[in-house]
Design an enzyme around this catalytic site. Structure first.
Site, PDB file in Angstrom:
ATOM      1  N   ASP A  51     -24.356  69.754 -28.770  1.00 50.25           N
ATOM      2  CA  ASP A  51     -25.161  70.729 -29.538  1.00 50.25           C
ATOM      3  C   ASP A  51     -25.338  71.947 -28.594  1.00 50.25           C
ATOM      4  O   ASP A  51     -25.443  72.848 -29.038  1.00 50.25           O
ATOM      5  CB  ASP A  51     -26.597  70.158 -29.762  1.00 50.25           C
ATOM      6  CG  ASP A  51     -27.461  71.191 -30.381  1.00 50.25           C
ATOM      7  OD1 ASP A  51     -27.188  71.734 -31.440  1.00 50.25           O
ATOM      8  OD2 ASP A  51     -28.640  71.455 -29.674  1.00 50.25           O
ATOM      9  N   ARG A  89     -22.441  78.893 -32.727  1.00 50.04           N
ATOM     10  CA  ARG A  89     -22.944  79.202 -33.949  1.00 50.04           C
ATOM     11  C   ARG A  89     -23.688  80.467 -34.001  1.00 50.04           C
ATOM     12  O   ARG A  89     -23.807  81.296 -34.964  1.00 50.04           O
ATOM     13  CB  ARG A  89     -23.633  78.231 -34.624  1.00 50.04           C
ATOM     14  CG  ARG A  89     -22.928  76.794 -34.963  1.00 50.04           C
ATOM     15  CD  ARG A  89     -23.824  75.791 -35.301  1.00 50.04           C
ATOM     16  NE  ARG A  89     -24.825  75.942 -36.034  1.00 50.04           N
ATOM     17  CZ  ARG A  89     -26.129  75.483 -36.098  1.00 50.04           C
ATOM     18  NH1 ARG A  89     -26.439  74.812 -34.857  1.00 50.04           N
ATOM     19  NH2 ARG A  89     -27.022  75.744 -36.863  1.00 50.04           N
ATOM     20  N   SER A 123     -28.289  69.824 -35.216  1.00 51.82           N
ATOM     21  CA  SER A 123     -28.657  70.221 -34.198  1.00 51.82           C
ATOM     22  C   SER A 123     -29.915  69.843 -33.691  1.00 51.82           C
ATOM     23  O   SER A 123     -30.249  69.568 -32.446  1.00 51.82           O
ATOM     24  CB  SER A 123     -28.427  72.053 -34.235  1.00 51.82           C
ATOM     25  OG  SER A 123     -29.075  72.720 -33.291  1.00 51.82           O
TER      26      SER A 123
HETATM   27  N1  URA Z   1     -32.845  75.350 -33.874  1.00 49.96           N
HETATM   28  C1  URA Z   1     -31.993  74.730 -33.360  1.00 49.96           C
HETATM   29  O1  URA Z   1     -32.205  73.801 -32.338  1.00 49.96           O
HETATM   30  N2  URA Z   1     -30.966  74.530 -34.048  1.00 49.96           N
HETATM   31  C2  URA Z   1     -30.402  74.983 -35.026  1.00 49.96           C
HETATM   32  O2  URA Z   1     -29.399  75.075 -35.796  1.00 49.96           O
HETATM   33  C3  URA Z   1     -31.524  75.977 -35.841  1.00 49.96           C
HETATM   34  C4  URA Z   1     -32.546  75.951 -35.254  1.00 49.96           C
END
Ligand code: URA
Length: 435
Positions: free
Chosen positions: A161, A168, A183
């Protein structure tokens, strides 16, 4: 298996199997799959979506991509909180000390800014010396000693992540329901808390613009959490205009501090009270919502929540004096009002645009390598429903660069919309999603 084939499968609308998702995540974490292929996959998922089964598989693969944190060394119920991200969302900075001051153990993992939204870690770094780069031992010890710690995602906790989040952020692939759910929940599951309170944002400043999508995301995350044995509850809240008045790292810290002194904006204070109530009940510090509210009010009135913030900042290397003297926080060199060019009532604010204004000033990242300017941002003086006269200040802008200020100011003025007649702001709390 080849990443190329998986990208093509998803691009063409196919469903990835659990094995394929596990392969992709393991190989990306091990750096055997390059960012450009993963970017293509994220974009394919963005357009084609993921099924519920794919989302569960992605969440679990990312949660297990590193260590699962063991918080058994902390006595009592450990509570975590997470927001899906918004503009002016400084909730964790005020809320975690409030809840810890009521005796609930807060073991929280936070992230940096994402897209047009700010991140708790960046904001907390406004305290000179503050670090969330602490190891698991420090984290556990600190929660035991002072009741609260916020750590950043280490290389060991949900590393997939961590890599994907940064990717991302700069490839326009944030606002997809499955990617957000996996995520958030992968790191929440890996970071080990017993109970999780989620703040799912909806509106023009949120990743989920439509309320029904926000409720669907909330349900997906609550299901994922409960499936993994964590007591999970979600509050769906408004992000159709910035939360509170401050947008920008150090400015938001100042507003969080004001809130802990009982002088915060009404909407922000109300959201902290709502989330705090559920955290206190989940953590066993209150038997019902009424008792929880009374306790939260008390720690603000008697100063113990503010003191808890100072303890927390100091325990993580920051300067606690800044909690009592906000002049010690980073300050911008140019401070100017943005005046209204018309009369009327503010009827809508393009909330994501306000986040982008802060980003343009230097308060967010353009690339993975960007260094952010903690001092810049905006403080809004007019919000939805407020009457405005020509020449009255809509906001104050804080900048260190005249060109950036001009670009942000132009964009800011385009983000405000006016009506001739009075308008009511949307309700702040849209609903609660439980198991
Ligand atoms: N917060 C996160 O940790 N991940 C996301 O994708 C969006 C908000």
């Amino acid at each position: 298996m080849r990443m190329y084939d998986l990208i093509m499968k998803k691009r063409n609308g196919g469903t990835l199997s659990r094995e394929e998702i596990e392969y992709m995540i393991a190989e990306y974490t091990a750096e055997h799959i390059p960012d450009y292929q993963m970017s293509a996959m994220m974009m394919a998922i963005y357009f084609q979506g993921m099924s519920a089964e794919e989302t569960v598989a992605l969440t679990m693969a990312m949660a297990h991509s590193g260590d699962m944190m063991d918080l058994s060394g902390i006595s009592g119920v450990k509570v975590d909180k997470h927001s899906t991200g918004g503009v002016g969302d400084k909730t964790s900075i005020a809320l975690t000390p409030m809840v810890a001051a009521c005796g609930v153990k807060i073991a929280k993992m936070s992230g940096r800014g994402l897209g047009h939204t700010g991140g708790t870690i960046d904001k907390l770094e406004s305290f000179a010396g503050f670090t969330t780069g602490i190891d698991a031992g420090h984290f556990v010890r600190q929660v035991n000693e002072i009741g609260v710690s916020i750590m950043g995602q280490t290389a060991d906790i949900a590393p997939a992540d961590k890599k994907l989040y940064a990717l991302r952020d700069v490839t326009a692939t944030v606002d997809n329901m499955s990617l957000i759910a996996s995520s958030i929940m992968s790191k929440k599951l890996a970071s080990g808390a017993d109970a999780i309170v989620l703040d799912v944002k909806t509106g023009s400043g949120a990743f989920m613009k439509k309320e029904q999508d926000a409720f669907a995301l909330a349900k997906e995350m609550v299901t994922l959490g409960n499936m993994a044995g964590r007591k999970t509850i979600a509050v769906v809240s408004d992000m159709d205009q910035p939360l509170g008045r401050a947008v920008g790292n150090a400015l938001e810290v100042m507003e969080a501090i004001a809130t802990l002194r009982g002088e915060g904006p009404e909407d922000f204070t109300r959201l902290c009270m709502t989330l705090g109530t559920y955290m206190l009940v989940a953590g066993g510090a209150a038997s019902d919502e009424e008792e929880a509210r009374a306790r939260l009010n008390r720690v603000i009135e008697d100063g113990s929540a503010l003191k808890k913030l100072a303890e927390f900042v100091e325990a993580q290397g920051g300067n606690p004096a800044a909690v009592y003297d906000t002049a010690l926080l980073p300050a911008a060199s140019i401070v100017e009002d943005i005046d209204s060019v018309q009369d009327g009532y503010v009827c809508h604010i393009d909330c994501d645009e306000i986040g982008i204004c802060s980003l343009l000033l230097g308060g967010g990242r353009e690339t993975k390598e960007s260094v952010i300017d903690l001092s810049v941002g905006l403080v809004l003086h007019k919000k939805v429903g407020d009457a405005v006269r020509t020449g009255e200040a809509l906001a104050t802008i804080y900048a260190n660069d005249r060109n950036k200020l001009n670009a942000a100011k132009e964009r800011f003025l385009r983000a405000y919309h006016f009506a001739d007649d009075p308008v009511a702001a949307d309700s702040l709390i849209k609903g609660i999603v439980r198991e």
